[in-house]
Motif scaffolding. Structure first.
Motif, PDB file in Angstrom:
ATOM      1  N   GLU A 192       0.824  -1.208   0.000  1.00  0.00           N
ATOM      2  CA  GLU A 192       0.000   0.000   0.000  1.00  0.00           C
ATOM      3  C   GLU A 192       0.863   1.264   0.000  1.00  0.00           C
ATOM      4  O   GLU A 192       0.453   2.298  -0.529  1.00  0.00           O
ATOM      5  CB  GLU A 192      -0.923  -0.004   1.219  1.00  0.00           C
ATOM      6  N   ALA A 193       2.055   1.161   0.608  1.00  0.00           N
ATOM      7  CA  ALA A 193       2.962   2.315   0.657  1.00  0.00           C
ATOM      8  C   ALA A 193       3.775   2.457  -0.627  1.00  0.00           C
ATOM      9  O   ALA A 193       4.572   3.390  -0.753  1.00  0.00           O
ATOM     10  CB  ALA A 193       3.898   2.187   1.856  1.00  0.00           C
ATOM     11  N   GLY A 194       3.614   1.517  -1.564  1.00  0.00           N
ATOM     12  CA  GLY A 194       4.290   1.626  -2.842  1.00  0.00           C
ATOM     13  C   GLY A 194       5.534   0.787  -3.005  1.00  0.00           C
ATOM     14  O   GLY A 194       6.242   0.902  -4.008  1.00  0.00           O
ATOM     15  N   TYR A 195       5.814  -0.084  -2.038  1.00  0.00           N
ATOM     16  CA  TYR A 195       6.995  -0.941  -2.136  1.00  0.00           C
ATOM     17  C   TYR A 195       6.692  -2.194  -2.952  1.00  0.00           C
ATOM     18  O   TYR A 195       5.559  -2.694  -2.960  1.00  0.00           O
ATOM     19  CB  TYR A 195       7.477  -1.363  -0.749  1.00  0.00           C
ATOM     20  N   SER A 196       7.717  -2.715  -3.584  1.00  0.00           N
ATOM     21  CA  SER A 196       7.628  -4.009  -4.242  1.00  0.00           C
ATOM     22  C   SER A 196       8.104  -5.069  -3.253  1.00  0.00           C
ATOM     23  O   SER A 196       9.226  -5.001  -2.753  1.00  0.00           O
ATOM     24  CB  SER A 196       8.518  -4.031  -5.489  1.00  0.00           C
ATOM     25  N   VAL A 197       7.239  -6.026  -2.949  1.00  0.00           N
ATOM     26  CA  VAL A 197       7.560  -7.043  -1.946  1.00  0.00           C
ATOM     27  C   VAL A 197       8.174  -8.266  -2.623  1.00  0.00           C
ATOM     28  O   VAL A 197       7.533  -8.931  -3.444  1.00  0.00           O
ATOM     29  CB  VAL A 197       6.307  -7.447  -1.148  1.00  0.00           C
ATOM     30  N   ALA A 198       9.415  -8.542  -2.276  1.00  0.00           N
ATOM     31  CA  ALA A 198      10.119  -9.686  -2.853  1.00  0.00           C
ATOM     32  C   ALA A 198       9.657 -10.998  -2.250  1.00  0.00           C
ATOM     33  O   ALA A 198       9.633 -12.036  -2.924  1.00  0.00           O
ATOM     34  CB  ALA A 198      11.627  -9.519  -2.654  1.00  0.00           C
ATOM     35  N   GLY A 199       9.306 -10.963  -0.958  1.00  0.00           N
ATOM     36  CA  GLY A 199       8.884 -12.187  -0.296  1.00  0.00           C
ATOM     37  C   GLY A 199       8.389 -11.915   1.106  1.00  0.00           C
ATOM     38  O   GLY A 199       8.746 -10.914   1.733  1.00  0.00           O
ATOM     39  N   THR A 200       7.557 -12.828   1.608  1.00  0.00           N
ATOM     40  CA  THR A 200       6.961 -12.709   2.939  1.00  0.00           C
ATOM     41  C   THR A 200       7.085 -14.042   3.664  1.00  0.00           C
ATOM     42  O   THR A 200       6.851 -15.097   3.061  1.00  0.00           O
ATOM     43  CB  THR A 200       5.471 -12.335   2.846  1.00  0.00           C
ATOM     44  N   GLU A 201       7.480 -13.997   4.932  1.00  0.00           N
ATOM     45  CA  GLU A 201       7.549 -15.208   5.740  1.00  0.00           C
ATOM     46  C   GLU A 201       6.788 -14.996   7.045  1.00  0.00           C
ATOM     47  O   GLU A 201       6.513 -13.859   7.449  1.00  0.00           O
ATOM     48  CB  GLU A 201       9.002 -15.577   6.037  1.00  0.00           C
ATOM     49  N   LYS A 202       6.472 -16.096   7.721  1.00  0.00           N
ATOM     50  CA  LYS A 202       5.625 -16.018   8.915  1.00  0.00           C
ATOM     51  C   LYS A 202       6.364 -15.504  10.140  1.00  0.00           C
ATOM     52  O   LYS A 202       5.751 -14.945  11.053  1.00  0.00           O
ATOM     53  CB  LYS A 202       5.037 -17.399   9.229  1.00  0.00           C
ATOM     54  N   ASP A 203       7.691 -15.702  10.198  1.00  0.00           N
ATOM     55  CA  ASP A 203       8.445 -15.246  11.366  1.00  0.00           C
ATOM     56  C   ASP A 203       9.887 -14.975  10.973  1.00  0.00           C
ATOM     57  O   ASP A 203      10.307 -15.209   9.826  1.00  0.00           O
ATOM     58  CB  ASP A 203       8.376 -16.271  12.509  1.00  0.00           C
ATOM     59  N   ALA A 204      10.669 -14.471  11.937  1.00  0.00           N
ATOM     60  CA  ALA A 204      12.052 -14.085  11.663  1.00  0.00           C
ATOM     61  C   ALA A 204      12.907 -15.279  11.250  1.00  0.00           C
ATOM     62  O   ALA A 204      13.762 -15.167  10.361  1.00  0.00           O
ATOM     63  CB  ALA A 204      12.656 -13.395  12.891  1.00  0.00           C
ATOM     64  N   ASP A 205      12.705 -16.417  11.895  1.00  0.00           N
ATOM     65  CA  ASP A 205      13.504 -17.603  11.562  1.00  0.00           C
ATOM     66  C   ASP A 205      13.310 -18.001  10.104  1.00  0.00           C
ATOM     67  O   ASP A 205      14.280 -18.269   9.376  1.00  0.00           O
ATOM     68  CB  ASP A 205      13.115 -18.777  12.473  1.00  0.00           C
ATOM     69  N   SER A 206      12.056 -18.052   9.684  1.00  0.00           N
ATOM     70  CA  SER A 206      11.767 -18.440   8.304  1.00  0.00           C
ATOM     71  C   SER A 206      12.335 -17.424   7.320  1.00  0.00           C
ATOM     72  O   SER A 206      12.834 -17.784   6.250  1.00  0.00           O
ATOM     73  CB  SER A 206      10.257 -18.580   8.100  1.00  0.00           C
TER      74      SER A 206
END
Length: 240
Positions: free
Chosen positions: A92-106
């Motif tokens: 929504e802020a205009g960034y391109s998201v390369a990837g998303t994970e559920k937590d810091a470890d992942s």
């Protein structure tokens, strides 16, 4: 447990607390009462510069997205996120998201297996967990922290204090080890029976369970996981 005899105690910052209350009421129905007492306030802090060319930003909360995007237009480098809501706010802020994970470890595991970026900047608060930067550096990647907000402690409100002294059940969703620790301090002499719903095992470890109380850990470290754990506390007929 009977929903109409149970109070909901929300300790997240105001905006997040209201959003979660709406999600709870949509999923479960109305509690006997709802008390909101934020134990932390998100406060932007002054910071210099921005992620440089070739530095892939890491967002682990919506607060980081809001603080960085408030400085100006979104940068061109793709960003990495922890949590679907964080990723949504980044887009929504205009960034391109390369990837998303559920937590810091992942996320760390995925970043270390990805060769597209050699340097990262964790856009974060002053209080953070997961050792993301340290773990990336230990693996030979360039990484640094950019602190853009603080999580300032707030005292428990008077309505929340009174609630904790009532001899009745309370459900308290806890979304971080720090919030669990702060509520433990505020509720050490409680008369209420507090059923805590913890977003993670680390949050569970920071909480103190008294006899007769329940403490559940969400199966997934997000709001949906916490909601699902709350559902397990109650009878199928929540209107009883």
């Amino acid at each position: 447990m009977n929903l109409r005899e149970t109070s909901l105690l929300l300790t997240r910052p105001e905006t997040a607390a209201k959003r979660f209350q709406s999600e709870c009421e949509e999923r479960l129905g109305r509690f006997a009462r709802v008390i909101t007492s934020p134990l932390m306030e998100i406060v932007p802090v002054a910071f210099e510069g921005a992620p440089g060319p070739g530095e892939a930003p890491i967002f682990t909360s919506e607060n980081g997205v809001a603080a960085l995007s408030a400085r100006g237009p979104a940068i061109l480098e793709p960003v990495w996120c922890v949590g679907s809501r964080t990723a949504l706010r980044a887009r929504e802020a205009g960034y391109s998201v390369a990837g998303t994970e559920k937590d810091a470890d992942s996320l760390v595991d995925r970043l270390l297996s990805n060769e597209s970026a050699e340097a990262f900047v964790h856009v974060a608060g002053r209080h953070r967990r997961g050792d993301i930067v340290a773990r990336l550096r230990a693996a030979g990647r360039g990484a640094r922290v950019m602190e853009v907000y603080d999580q300032v402690t707030r005292p428990v409100s008077e309505p929340a204090r009174r609630l904790l002294q009532r001899s009745e059940p309370i459900v308290a969703p806890l979304f971080s080890p720090r919030s669990a620790m702060l509520l433990v301090e505020a509720a050490v002499e409680r008369r209420a029976v507090v059923h805590a719903i913890c977003i993670s095992a680390a949050t569970r470890a920071a909480w103190s369970v008294l006899p007769g109380e329940t403490c559940l850990v969400a199966h997934t470290p997000d709001s949906e996981g916490v909601l699902q754990a709350m559902v397990r506390l109650f009878d199928a007929d929540t209107s009883a």
